[in-house]
Design a protein around this motif. Structure first.
Motif, PDB file in Angstrom:
ATOM      1  N   GLY A   1       4.496  24.809  -7.437  1.00 17.73           N
ATOM      2  CA  GLY A   1       3.123  25.239  -8.144  1.00 17.73           C
ATOM      3  C   GLY A   1       2.208  25.947  -7.400  1.00 17.73           C
ATOM      4  N   GLY A   2       1.057  26.271  -7.957  1.00 17.49           N
ATOM      5  CA  GLY A   2      -0.058  26.895  -7.219  1.00 17.49           C
ATOM      6  C   GLY A   2      -1.344  27.259  -8.000  1.00 17.49           C
ATOM      7  N   LEU A   3      -2.084  28.184  -7.557  1.00 21.06           N
ATOM      8  CA  LEU A   3      -3.190  28.460  -8.155  1.00 21.06           C
ATOM      9  C   LEU A   3      -3.130  30.103  -8.240  1.00 21.06           C
ATOM     10  CD1 LEU A   3      -6.136  28.758  -9.269  1.00 21.06           C
ATOM     11  CD2 LEU A   3      -7.261  28.913  -6.973  1.00 21.06           C
ATOM     12  N   VAL A   4      -2.989  30.286  -9.789  1.00 20.07           N
ATOM     13  CA  VAL A   4      -2.760  31.897  -9.918  1.00 20.07           C
ATOM     14  C   VAL A   4      -4.048  32.138 -10.957  1.00 20.07           C
ATOM     15  CG1 VAL A   4      -0.459  31.870  -9.530  1.00 20.07           C
ATOM     16  CG2 VAL A   4      -1.223  31.526 -11.801  1.00 20.07           C
ATOM     17  N   GLN A   5      -4.018  33.584 -11.097  1.00 20.18           N
ATOM     18  CA  GLN A   5      -4.945  34.207 -12.335  1.00 20.18           C
ATOM     19  C   GLN A   5      -4.036  34.263 -13.560  1.00 20.18           C
ATOM     20  OE1 GLN A   5      -6.871  37.626 -10.700  1.00 20.18           O
ATOM     21  NE2 GLN A   5      -8.564  36.760 -10.172  1.00 20.18           N
ATOM     22  N   ALA A   6      -4.708  34.180 -14.826  1.00 22.54           N
ATOM     23  CA  ALA A   6      -4.004  34.317 -15.964  1.00 22.54           C
ATOM     24  C   ALA A   6      -3.335  35.733 -15.868  1.00 22.54           C
ATOM     25  CB  ALA A   6      -5.399  34.646 -17.015  1.00 22.54           C
ATOM     26  N   GLY A   7      -2.245  35.755 -16.505  1.00 21.98           N
ATOM     27  CA  GLY A   7      -1.248  37.022 -16.533  1.00 21.98           C
ATOM     28  C   GLY A   7      -0.344  37.179 -15.455  1.00 21.98           C
ATOM     29  N   ALA A   8      -0.804  36.094 -14.432  1.00 26.09           N
ATOM     30  CA  ALA A   8       0.423  36.057 -13.171  1.00 26.09           C
ATOM     31  C   ALA A   8       1.561  35.274 -13.757  1.00 26.09           C
ATOM     32  CB  ALA A   8      -0.252  35.596 -12.089  1.00 26.09           C
ATOM     33  N   SER A   9       2.410  35.356 -12.718  1.00 21.69           N
ATOM     34  CA  SER A   9       3.695  34.443 -12.706  1.00 21.69           C
ATOM     35  C   SER A   9       3.867  33.515 -11.737  1.00 21.69           C
ATOM     36  CB  SER A   9       4.816  35.509 -12.525  1.00 21.69           C
ATOM     37  OG  SER A   9       5.203  36.440 -13.667  1.00 21.69           O
ATOM     38  N   LEU A  10       4.742  32.313 -11.879  1.00 23.53           N
ATOM     39  CA  LEU A  10       4.989  31.526 -11.025  1.00 23.53           C
ATOM     40  C   LEU A  10       6.424  31.047 -11.405  1.00 23.53           C
ATOM     41  CD1 LEU A  10       2.142  28.976 -10.491  1.00 23.53           C
ATOM     42  CD2 LEU A  10       2.926  30.295  -8.902  1.00 23.53           C
ATOM     43  N   ARG A  11       7.233  30.528 -10.214  1.00 20.98           N
ATOM     44  CA  ARG A  11       8.484  29.996 -10.219  1.00 20.98           C
ATOM     45  C   ARG A  11       8.646  28.706  -9.697  1.00 20.98           C
ATOM     46  NH1 ARG A  11      13.302  30.721  -6.718  1.00 20.98           N
ATOM     47  NH2 ARG A  11      15.086  31.297  -8.138  1.00 20.98           N
ATOM     48  N   LEU A  12       8.821  27.836 -10.598  1.00 18.74           N
ATOM     49  CA  LEU A  12       8.888  26.266 -10.381  1.00 18.74           C
ATOM     50  C   LEU A  12      10.516  26.253 -10.019  1.00 18.74           C
ATOM     51  CD1 LEU A  12       6.596  24.629 -12.861  1.00 18.74           C
ATOM     52  CD2 LEU A  12       6.226  25.778 -10.412  1.00 18.74           C
TER      53      LEU A  12
END
Length: 120
Positions: free
Chosen positions: A8-19
């Motif tokens: 998890g983490g803090l990102v801006q709208a439109g970004a990606s994350l990998r859990l």
């Protein structure tokens, strides 16, 4: 059975994350699912994968943006989240069960949760 969730983490709208979710044990018939819980809301189903067959299911709200997969050699389930929206902000939990259910109350084994925050 223990499940270790991370990514998890803090990102801006439109970004990606990998859990990632690493169950201590998993069987070919096992279902590993991701749920999420936003502040003040109930825990909801996000996606699931059957370990052996690799069949996947998604909530309508994430179809086309999230992809669930498994790495059998590492006993790891991945939730790739693209085009993130502020509405995706929640604590994300992984869980394991013998059969598919969309109801979090029917899951006995849970990971500790990982926070995803999407800013606008």
């Amino acid at each position: 059975v223990q499940l270790q969730a991370s990514g998890g983490g803090l990102v801006q709208a439109g970004a990606s994350l990998r859990l990632s979710c690493a169950p201590s044990s998993v069987f070919s018939s096992s279902v590993v699912a991701w749920f999420r819980q936003a502040p003040g809301k109930e825990r909801e189903f996000v996606a699931s994968i059957r370990w052996g067959r690799g069949s996947t299911y998604y909530a309508d709200s994430v179809k086309g943006r999230f992809t669930i997969s498994r790495e059998t050699g590492k006993n790891t389930v991945i939730l790739q989240m693209n085009s993130l929206k502020p509405d995706d902000t929640a604590i994300y939990y992984c869980a394991r069960r013998g059969t598919l259910s969309y109801d979090p109350r029917e899951y006995k084994y849970w990971g500790q949760g990982t926070l995803v925050t999407v800013s606008s």
